[in-house]
Design a protein around this motif. Structure first.
Motif, PDB file in Angstrom:
ATOM      1  N   ASN A 303    -117.932  24.143 -14.319  1.00  0.00           N
ATOM      2  CA  ASN A 303    -117.983  24.865 -15.586  1.00  0.00           C
ATOM      3  C   ASN A 303    -116.621  24.835 -16.271  1.00  0.00           C
ATOM      4  O   ASN A 303    -116.522  24.589 -17.482  1.00  0.00           O
ATOM      5  CB  ASN A 303    -118.419  26.309 -15.312  1.00  0.00           C
ATOM      6  CG  ASN A 303    -118.892  27.037 -16.554  1.00  0.00           C
ATOM      7  OD1 ASN A 303    -118.104  27.415 -17.406  1.00  0.00           O
ATOM      8  ND2 ASN A 303    -120.180  27.253 -16.653  1.00  0.00           N
ATOM      9  N   ALA A 307    -115.521  22.937 -19.670  1.00  0.00           N
ATOM     10  CA  ALA A 307    -114.914  23.662 -20.787  1.00  0.00           C
ATOM     11  C   ALA A 307    -113.688  22.919 -21.312  1.00  0.00           C
ATOM     12  O   ALA A 307    -113.514  22.751 -22.527  1.00  0.00           O
ATOM     13  CB  ALA A 307    -114.535  25.072 -20.347  1.00  0.00           C
ATOM     14  N   SER A 352    -106.363  24.881 -20.860  1.00  0.00           N
ATOM     15  CA  SER A 352    -107.575  24.894 -20.033  1.00  0.00           C
ATOM     16  C   SER A 352    -107.558  23.755 -19.025  1.00  0.00           C
ATOM     17  O   SER A 352    -107.972  23.919 -17.873  1.00  0.00           O
ATOM     18  CB  SER A 352    -108.821  24.818 -20.914  1.00  0.00           C
ATOM     19  OG  SER A 352    -108.897  23.578 -21.588  1.00  0.00           O
ATOM     20  N   THR A 390    -111.361  29.765 -19.096  1.00  0.00           N
ATOM     21  CA  THR A 390    -111.677  28.524 -19.817  1.00  0.00           C
ATOM     22  C   THR A 390    -112.984  28.635 -20.591  1.00  0.00           C
ATOM     23  O   THR A 390    -113.130  28.031 -21.655  1.00  0.00           O
ATOM     24  CB  THR A 390    -111.749  27.340 -18.851  1.00  0.00           C
ATOM     25  OG1 THR A 390    -112.740  27.609 -17.834  1.00  0.00           O
ATOM     26  CG2 THR A 390    -110.406  27.080 -18.190  1.00  0.00           C
ATOM     27  N   GLY A 391    -113.938  29.428 -20.084  1.00  0.00           N
ATOM     28  CA  GLY A 391    -115.187  29.602 -20.814  1.00  0.00           C
ATOM     29  C   GLY A 391    -114.967  30.229 -22.174  1.00  0.00           C
ATOM     30  O   GLY A 391    -115.542  29.796 -23.184  1.00  0.00           O
ATOM     31  N   ALA A 394    -113.240  27.763 -24.492  1.00  0.00           N
ATOM     32  CA  ALA A 394    -114.117  26.689 -24.952  1.00  0.00           C
ATOM     33  C   ALA A 394    -114.914  27.101 -26.176  1.00  0.00           C
ATOM     34  O   ALA A 394    -115.083  26.313 -27.120  1.00  0.00           O
ATOM     35  CB  ALA A 394    -115.060  26.267 -23.825  1.00  0.00           C
ATOM     36  N   ALA A 423    -121.190  24.829 -25.907  1.00  0.00           N
ATOM     37  CA  ALA A 423    -120.043  25.584 -25.389  1.00  0.00           C
ATOM     38  C   ALA A 423    -120.414  27.030 -25.089  1.00  0.00           C
ATOM     39  O   ALA A 423    -119.900  27.637 -24.154  1.00  0.00           O
ATOM     40  CB  ALA A 423    -118.883  25.540 -26.381  1.00  0.00           C
ATOM     41  N   LEU A 426    -121.070  28.308 -21.557  1.00  0.00           N
ATOM     42  CA  LEU A 426    -120.034  28.255 -20.521  1.00  0.00           C
ATOM     43  C   LEU A 426    -119.532  29.633 -20.088  1.00  0.00           C
ATOM     44  O   LEU A 426    -119.217  29.812 -18.908  1.00  0.00           O
ATOM     45  CB  LEU A 426    -118.880  27.362 -20.986  1.00  0.00           C
ATOM     46  CG  LEU A 426    -119.273  25.896 -21.193  1.00  0.00           C
ATOM     47  CD1 LEU A 426    -118.124  25.119 -21.827  1.00  0.00           C
ATOM     48  CD2 LEU A 426    -119.689  25.243 -19.874  1.00  0.00           C
TER      49      LEU A 426
END
Length: 574
Positions: A303, A307, A352, A390-391, A394, A423, A426
């Motif tokens: 995941n 991202a 990220s 990072t989710g 993103a 996105a 995520l």
């Protein structure tokens, strides 16, 4: 003579060229972390995947981004027999073949480059994912299933499934699903209602799985509650299920419907009814949520890497378009305000990438048996932090990338809206931001993990020796140290104060390590290339703010009242 419509201005669309050759951040990162011989060995495969990602894979993925190519459920054959067959696009199968042939999963298990094999594998996945029509999702679960089976060591299942899950031959390669989500539970997996009944050495599962990605997979790992077990996650067990028998018949399960989703439309996601589905127990007949942890370790990492790769794709398209689009007497790329937007996108991408791949490095070291105890502790805490950080980045990055195209970014057949639609999943898949923030709190209660994590920030920061990079590193350490103090203060204030600030804590820890890693990369680029671009990235990221923490419990009463829509006292009133 042509009409006005035929002869007027037509905007040149954005184009990809070579996703490896033009990704300086990935190139410089690998140059920094890989030994020279490993670097030399892996670059040809990455260059090949980068070319495919910009050409054939992108073409096939775009072709699937339309309703006629979305998966369809054929419930019955012409004679009324229930078949529950999910029909997918031929492009999906072409993309799958590329993934298997190029070892997007297999590379991590062949271990040709020892502890660096995971770095090589996830670099392939990073290049592949944005042009995969979300085939990266079944690959993530396939990778997770292979690891989970190997960790538990059920010899018969390992011998049967793992060679297929890690095969490079599209004719024999398997993919895996992950069936955890149910109507009653959602993120609270412990509320699972699926029942497991023993039948000799095997089991029969009965229940409904509300959200199952990659329903066309060959097998799945799932959770169910053996008869007589208690409630909650500890009462669940993990099971191995093959979706169809050797004759192609479904294993006593029904596909109730395919989900109509905001994004990830190219990938079949289904609601399943298990009607005595034959299954093999994996691990002990309890503690299923703990036993499936190796699966989540891998899927959360996929995941995060996805991202990072999505941010890179948005930046690549927006940058190329800015060079082609003329506005206000010049190219967009020459407009100062648009330059600031593209620079911001670059910063989010590189931050990220550094965080996700540091987690990849540690997973590879752990699997190769060379990770220190401290590194293992860092990995436990880093995985949920990396995924949630990072989710969020993103989604914000995809939104800005779309806006960089103006109205064209809102038109479906430009294929640009797909960036944002896909996105948005995520921060949801594999645990929402809040669920993962609570996971961070649970991890902090297990030993000395926070101290190990701060040491990790310190290790990365130590590489930053120039005045410019050291300043960023110092800010990263200040944020990480404050997080340590905050945890102690919040614990004294009570569990509610800890939970109230859990998201800010997790984001502060994530951003502090991102800044330290960016500083380390910037130092490398200065030393090796005399290039200050990475320094500017690190400085800009740090300037956005690393420490998001408030005093423990601050505004908790306000948040409670606002959430419940209850009255609040007038400020300053006696």
């Amino acid at each position: 003579m042509g009409t006005v419509e035929e002869t007027g201005f037509f905007q040149d669309p954005p184009r990809l060229h070579d996703e490896w050759a033009e990704d300086l951040a990935l190139q410089r990162y690998l140059e920094r972390v890989l030994p020279a011989d490993v670097h030399e060995a892996v670059v040809p495969s990455l260059a090949e995947m980068g070319h495919l990602a910009a050409t054939d894979l992108k073409t096939w993925s775009d072709a699937m981004d339309q309703p006629s190519e979305e998966p369809r459920l054929r419930g019955f054959d012409a004679w009324g027999n229930r078949v529950d067959e999910v029909e997918t696009s031929p492009y999906w199968r072409r993309i799958a073949a590329v993934a298997h042939e190029h070892g997007v999963v297999a590379t991590g298990y062949e271990r040709a480059n020892g502890a660096y094999s995971r770095v090589h594998q996830f670099a392939l996945a990073y290049l592949f994912a944005p042009s995969s029509a979300l085939y990266s999702c079944p690959l993530a679960m396939t990778d997770g299933a292979a690891k989970t089976l190997l960790v538990h060591g059920e010899r018969d299942l390992v011998e049967r499934a793992v060679p297929r899950l890690t095969s490079r031959d599209p004719a024999t390669a398997w993919t895996s699903g992950q069936w955890m989500t149910e109507r009653a539970g959602g993120s609270d997996v412990g509320r699972s209602e699926t029942v497991a009944r023993a039948e000799g050495p095997l089991w029969r599962l009965t229940g409904t799985k509300w959200f199952t990605s990659a329903v066309t997979a060959d097998m799945a790992l799932t959770l169910a509650r053996p008869e007589g077990n208690g409630p909650g996650g500890r009462g669940l067990a993990m099971f191995y299920v093959e979706v169809r028998d050797d004759g192609g018949r479904l294993n006593d399960l029904r596909v109730l419907r395919l989900k109509s989703k905001l994004g990830t439309r190219q990938m079949p996601t289904a609601e399943l009814a298990l009607d005595g589905t034959l299954a093999h127990l994996v691990g002990p007949p309890a503690d299923g949520t703990r036993n499936i942890t190796p699966m989540l370790t891998v899927t959360r990492l996929w995941n995060a890497v996805t991202a990072a790769s999505g941010l890179r794709r948005g930046l690549a398209l927006a940058r190329d378009y800015a060079r082609r689009r003329e506005a206000f007497q010049g190219a967009l790329v020459d407009q100062p305000l648009h330059q600031a937007t593209l620079a911001w996108l670059r910063v989010q991408h590189e931050a990220s990438l550094q965080l996700a791949f540091r987690a990849v490095e540690l997973l590879g070291r752990d699997e190769a048996g060379v990770a220190t105890e401290r590194e293992q502790q860092v990995l436990r805490l880093l995985l949920p932090i990396t995924k949630l950080t990072t989710g969020k980045q993103a989604v914000a990055g995809a939104s800005e990338a779309l806006e960089a195209f103006g109205g064209a970014g809102y038109i479906e057949d430009t294929h640009l809206p797909q960036l944002l639609r896909d996105a948005q999943v995520l921060p949801i898949w594999e645990g929402t931001t809040n669920v993962l923030a609570l996971d961070v709190l649970r991890a902090l209660a297990d030993g000395d993990l926070l101290a190990a994590y701060v040491e990790e920030v310190r290790r990365a920061a130590a590489a930053a020796t120039s005045p410019a990079t050291a300043t960023v590193a110092e800010l990263a350490l200040d944020a990480a140290d404050h997080a340590t103090m905050w945890v102690t203060q919040a614990a004294d204030a009570g569990q509610a104060a800890l939970q109230h600030g859990a998201r800010r804590l997790a984001m502060t820890l994530g951003r502090s390590l991102q800044a330290a890693l960016l500083a380390a990369q910037a130092q490398h680029d200065l030393d090796v290339h005399g290039d200050g671009r990475a320094v500017a990235v690190a400085q800009r990221f740090a300037a956005e703010g690393l420490d998001l923490l408030e005093a423990p419990g601050e505004r908790r009463a306000q948040d409670a009242a606002l959430a419940r829509d209850e009255p609040l006292p007038v400020p300053g009133a006696g």
